[in-house]
Design a protein around this motif. Structure first.
Motif, PDB file in Angstrom:
ATOM      1  N   GLY A 153     -25.082  16.700  -9.385  1.00 38.09           N
ATOM      2  CA  GLY A 153     -25.393  17.387  -8.343  1.00 38.09           C
ATOM      3  C   GLY A 153     -24.736  17.334  -7.414  1.00 38.09           C
ATOM      4  O   GLY A 153     -24.922  18.622  -6.595  1.00 38.09           O
ATOM      5  N   SER A 154     -23.609  17.151  -7.629  1.00 38.13           N
ATOM      6  CA  SER A 154     -22.620  17.566  -6.026  1.00 38.13           C
ATOM      7  C   SER A 154     -21.473  18.281  -6.774  1.00 38.13           C
ATOM      8  O   SER A 154     -21.151  19.591  -5.224  1.00 38.13           O
ATOM      9  N   LEU A 155     -21.611  18.864  -7.694  1.00 31.40           N
ATOM     10  CA  LEU A 155     -20.857  19.574  -8.146  1.00 31.40           C
ATOM     11  C   LEU A 155     -21.767  21.190  -8.358  1.00 31.40           C
ATOM     12  O   LEU A 155     -21.683  22.123  -7.827  1.00 31.40           O
ATOM     13  N   ILE A 156     -22.994  21.335  -8.273  1.00 26.48           N
ATOM     14  CA  ILE A 156     -24.160  22.090  -8.102  1.00 26.48           C
ATOM     15  C   ILE A 156     -24.001  22.821  -7.036  1.00 26.48           C
ATOM     16  O   ILE A 156     -23.694  23.641  -6.364  1.00 26.48           O
ATOM     17  N   LYS A 157     -24.204  21.735  -5.857  1.00 28.14           N
ATOM     18  CA  LYS A 157     -24.071  21.705  -4.439  1.00 28.14           C
ATOM     19  C   LYS A 157     -22.433  22.449  -3.589  1.00 28.14           C
ATOM     20  O   LYS A 157     -22.560  23.504  -3.348  1.00 28.14           O
ATOM     21  N   SER A 158     -22.327  22.425  -4.194  1.00 27.52           N
ATOM     22  CA  SER A 158     -20.061  23.040  -4.361  1.00 27.52           C
ATOM     23  C   SER A 158     -20.153  24.026  -4.741  1.00 27.52           C
ATOM     24  O   SER A 158     -19.359  24.908  -3.851  1.00 27.52           O
ATOM     25  N   GLY A 159     -20.713  24.860  -5.754  1.00 31.41           N
ATOM     26  CA  GLY A 159     -20.515  25.935  -5.858  1.00 31.41           C
ATOM     27  C   GLY A 159     -21.565  27.090  -5.731  1.00 31.41           C
ATOM     28  O   GLY A 159     -21.979  27.754  -5.465  1.00 31.41           O
ATOM     29  N   PHE A 160     -23.160  25.818  -4.676  1.00 33.40           N
ATOM     30  CA  PHE A 160     -23.716  26.948  -4.692  1.00 33.40           C
ATOM     31  C   PHE A 160     -23.644  28.031  -3.599  1.00 33.40           C
ATOM     32  O   PHE A 160     -24.056  29.407  -3.872  1.00 33.40           O
ATOM     33  N   ASP A 161     -22.553  27.979  -2.393  1.00 33.77           N
ATOM     34  CA  ASP A 161     -21.752  28.445  -1.296  1.00 33.77           C
ATOM     35  C   ASP A 161     -21.036  29.970  -2.149  1.00 33.77           C
ATOM     36  O   ASP A 161     -20.756  31.150  -1.916  1.00 33.77           O
ATOM     37  N   TYR A 162     -21.326  29.742  -3.885  1.00 37.28           N
ATOM     38  CA  TYR A 162     -20.306  31.052  -4.228  1.00 37.28           C
ATOM     39  C   TYR A 162     -20.978  31.849  -5.433  1.00 37.28           C
ATOM     40  O   TYR A 162     -19.611  32.036  -5.863  1.00 37.28           O
ATOM     41  N   ILE A 163     -22.402  31.796  -5.502  1.00 37.46           N
ATOM     42  CA  ILE A 163     -23.171  32.670  -6.525  1.00 37.46           C
ATOM     43  C   ILE A 163     -22.605  33.876  -5.641  1.00 37.46           C
ATOM     44  O   ILE A 163     -22.335  35.039  -7.138  1.00 37.46           O
ATOM     45  N   GLN A 164     -22.721  34.333  -4.999  1.00 34.07           N
ATOM     46  CA  GLN A 164     -23.064  35.269  -3.756  1.00 34.07           C
ATOM     47  C   GLN A 164     -21.953  35.743  -4.179  1.00 34.07           C
ATOM     48  O   GLN A 164     -21.403  37.436  -4.371  1.00 34.07           O
ATOM     49  N   SER A 165     -20.431  35.341  -4.208  1.00 33.73           N
ATOM     50  CA  SER A 165     -19.495  35.740  -4.308  1.00 33.73           C
ATOM     51  C   SER A 165     -18.856  36.416  -5.741  1.00 33.73           C
ATOM     52  O   SER A 165     -17.323  36.757  -5.930  1.00 33.73           O
ATOM     53  N   GLY A 166     -19.926  36.166  -6.848  1.00 35.17           N
ATOM     54  CA  GLY A 166     -19.783  36.692  -8.717  1.00 35.17           C
ATOM     55  C   GLY A 166     -18.933  35.361  -8.881  1.00 35.17           C
ATOM     56  O   GLY A 166     -18.817  35.379 -10.409  1.00 35.17           O
ATOM     57  N   SER A 167     -18.829  34.222  -8.050  1.00 30.29           N
ATOM     58  CA  SER A 167     -18.507  32.627  -8.612  1.00 30.29           C
ATOM     59  C   SER A 167     -19.520  31.638  -9.689  1.00 30.29           C
ATOM     60  O   SER A 167     -19.477  30.871  -8.887  1.00 30.29           O
ATOM     61  N   TRP A 168     -20.116  32.095 -10.564  1.00 30.06           N
ATOM     62  CA  TRP A 168     -21.435  31.913 -10.671  1.00 30.06           C
ATOM     63  C   TRP A 168     -21.551  30.552 -11.597  1.00 30.06           C
ATOM     64  O   TRP A 168     -22.285  29.698 -11.586  1.00 30.06           O
ATOM     65  N   TRP A 169     -20.155  30.305 -12.333  1.00 27.26           N
ATOM     66  CA  TRP A 169     -20.098  28.857 -12.961  1.00 27.26           C
ATOM     67  C   TRP A 169     -19.708  27.880 -12.495  1.00 27.26           C
ATOM     68  O   TRP A 169     -20.123  27.181 -13.011  1.00 27.26           O
ATOM     69  N   ILE A 170     -19.196  28.708 -10.853  1.00 30.20           N
ATOM     70  CA  ILE A 170     -19.414  26.749 -10.446  1.00 30.20           C
ATOM     71  C   ILE A 170     -20.442  25.678 -10.357  1.00 30.20           C
ATOM     72  O   ILE A 170     -20.201  24.576 -10.393  1.00 30.20           O
ATOM     73  N   THR A 171     -21.629  27.016 -10.381  1.00 29.48           N
ATOM     74  CA  THR A 171     -23.043  25.965 -10.190  1.00 29.48           C
ATOM     75  C   THR A 171     -23.497  25.823 -11.336  1.00 29.48           C
ATOM     76  O   THR A 171     -24.496  25.121 -12.299  1.00 29.48           O
ATOM     77  N   LEU A 172     -23.775  27.145 -12.029  1.00 27.95           N
ATOM     78  CA  LEU A 172     -24.406  27.574 -13.326  1.00 27.95           C
ATOM     79  C   LEU A 172     -24.051  26.673 -14.223  1.00 27.95           C
ATOM     80  O   LEU A 172     -24.774  26.008 -15.126  1.00 27.95           O
ATOM     81  N   ILE A 173     -22.869  26.554 -14.844  1.00 33.23           N
ATOM     82  CA  ILE A 173     -22.683  25.056 -15.824  1.00 33.23           C
ATOM     83  C   ILE A 173     -22.718  23.732 -15.570  1.00 33.23           C
ATOM     84  O   ILE A 173     -23.346  22.931 -16.735  1.00 33.23           O
ATOM     85  N   PRO A 174     -22.351  23.257 -14.407  1.00 34.33           N
ATOM     86  CA  PRO A 174     -23.555  21.863 -14.677  1.00 34.33           C
ATOM     87  C   PRO A 174     -24.632  22.298 -14.433  1.00 34.33           C
ATOM     88  O   PRO A 174     -25.111  20.941 -14.291  1.00 34.33           O
ATOM     89  N   GLY A 175     -24.804  23.210 -13.752  1.00 36.62           N
ATOM     90  CA  GLY A 175     -26.664  22.909 -13.536  1.00 36.62           C
ATOM     91  C   GLY A 175     -26.747  22.621 -15.433  1.00 36.62           C
ATOM     92  O   GLY A 175     -28.297  22.845 -15.400  1.00 36.62           O
ATOM     93  N   THR A 176     -26.558  23.580 -16.129  1.00 37.25           N
ATOM     94  CA  THR A 176     -27.342  23.368 -17.369  1.00 37.25           C
ATOM     95  C   THR A 176     -26.192  22.568 -18.142  1.00 37.25           C
ATOM     96  O   THR A 176     -27.819  21.745 -18.968  1.00 37.25           O
ATOM     97  N   VAL A 177     -25.737  21.335 -17.629  1.00 36.07           N
ATOM     98  CA  VAL A 177     -25.550  20.105 -18.446  1.00 36.07           C
ATOM     99  C   VAL A 177     -26.331  18.915 -18.110  1.00 36.07           C
ATOM    100  O   VAL A 177     -27.155  18.473 -18.875  1.00 36.07           O
ATOM    101  N   LEU A 178     -27.315  20.012 -16.728  1.00 33.60           N
ATOM    102  CA  LEU A 178     -27.599  18.626 -16.340  1.00 33.60           C
ATOM    103  C   LEU A 178     -29.301  18.562 -16.731  1.00 33.60           C
ATOM    104  O   LEU A 178     -30.368  18.177 -17.194  1.00 33.60           O
ATOM    105  N   VAL A 179     -29.470  20.061 -16.756  1.00 37.28           N
ATOM    106  CA  VAL A 179     -30.754  20.339 -17.821  1.00 37.28           C
ATOM    107  C   VAL A 179     -31.322  19.551 -18.889  1.00 37.28           C
ATOM    108  O   VAL A 179     -31.750  19.120 -19.183  1.00 37.28           O
TER     109      VAL A 179
END
Length: 313
Positions: free
Chosen positions: A263-289
């Motif tokens: 959860g904290s990994l998803i949160k830490s990368g949420f602010d960087y999605i628009q800057s192009g660093s989508w993997w910080i949120t998407l990869i931990p989110g996929t593992v969680l799903v």
């Protein structure tokens, strides 16, 4: 006179011939889900040995290597297979350590839920009367408070009393307590319903006639016959607890970023999605799903097996 001795099958023989194993062998989805779940749990447990780096060791974190993409994207670093987060931590390592934290919170919260809920459910169903009415009204009151509300109240009180640093230090224990105390009515209601059906059966009457105390009848005779729904609920509640931890961490009420969880990994990368660093949120989110999905599918299979009338093969 010849005495005929009937051999008693061993536990392994009974398990080998059980309907549970028979059903498992016929269900490919259950086999795949169990394999994935065991692999994820094993990877989380062995994180200190499998992770390329230790995300808790500040000496291994290079801020200049922050937001590096995964290995299949141009500009990646072979040293970081899944890239890095905004703090320069290896994302694969943080996911392994974070999954371990999420699983500890999930299983710990479910154990607490079961201890409270099963005890209250046994007392309410067996004793009945005022005890039943009081415990069920207590469960109704508890159900009116969401996990998020309980987390806000407990977190605010704890931070005001001991400070934010102390909250971060004991975040795992606090989340186990918060999620466990918020969800125990699910067990209490289910166990109560099972006890109401069991207490009128002949074996309970025989135990009473033999002079057994209520405590022994509840825990030695009735409880073993209510384990099937408890196992089914536990699989669902583990998934719910992991989701609750992720939601609380995402809202800033759970694990701090310095102690990674999914959860904290998803949160830490949420602010960087628009800057192009989508993997910080998407990869931990996929593992969680994937983790929650395989647990839920195993729970569905176990529910069908525990109730053969629902099992369609």
């Amino acid at each position: 006179m010849t005495t005929i001795t009937i051999p008693v099958p061993s536990r392994w023989a009974r398990f080998r011939d059980s309907y549970l194993l028979y059903s498992f062998k016929r269900d490919l989805i259950a086999q795949v889900c169990l394999l994935v779940f065991v692999a994820m749990v094993a990877a989380a447990i062995l994180a200190p040995w499998l992770a390329p780096m230790n995300p808790y060791d500040l000496a291994q974190i290079d801020i200049l290597s922050s937001e590096l993409p995964p290995f299949w994207i141009e500009g990646s670093d072979p040293l970081y297979l899944l890239g890095t987060d905004a703090q320069g931590r290896d994302l694969l390592s943080t996911i392994l350590y974070g999954a371990r934290v999420s699983l500890i919170i999930g299983f710990g919260a479910v154990i607490l839920q079961a201890l409270i809920g099963v005890s209250f459910g046994l007392l309410a169903g067996y004793l009945g009367g005022r005890v039943d009415a009081f415990l069920m009204r207590l469960a109704d009151i508890q159900l009116s408070f969401s996990t998020l509300m309980v987390a806000i109240i407990v977190g605010a009180v704890f931070k005001a009393t001991f400070g934010g640093e102390t909250f971060s230090e004991y975040a795992v224990i606090l989340l186990v307590l918060i999620i466990g105390l918020a969800e125990w009515p699910q067990y209490a209601r289910t166990v109560r319903a099972s006890v109401l059906a069991e207490r009128s059966k002949e074996y309970v009457d025989a135990a009473r006639v033999m002079g057994f105390r209520a405590k022994r009848i509840m825990f030695r005779h009735i409880l073993p016959n209510t384990l099937s729904p408890i196992f089914v609920i536990s699989t669902v509640q583990v998934a719910n607890a992991i989701i609750s931890e992720a939601a609380l961490s995402f809202l800033g009420l759970g694990m701090p970023e310095t102690q990674p969880s999914l959860g904290s990994l998803i949160k830490s990368g949420f602010d960087y999605i628009q800057s192009g660093s989508w993997w910080i949120t998407l990869i931990p989110g996929t593992v969680l799903v994937v983790l929650v999905l395989v647990i839920n599918l195993l729970g569905d299979w176990l529910r069908d097996v525990m109730n053969p009338r629902l099992y369609k093969g």
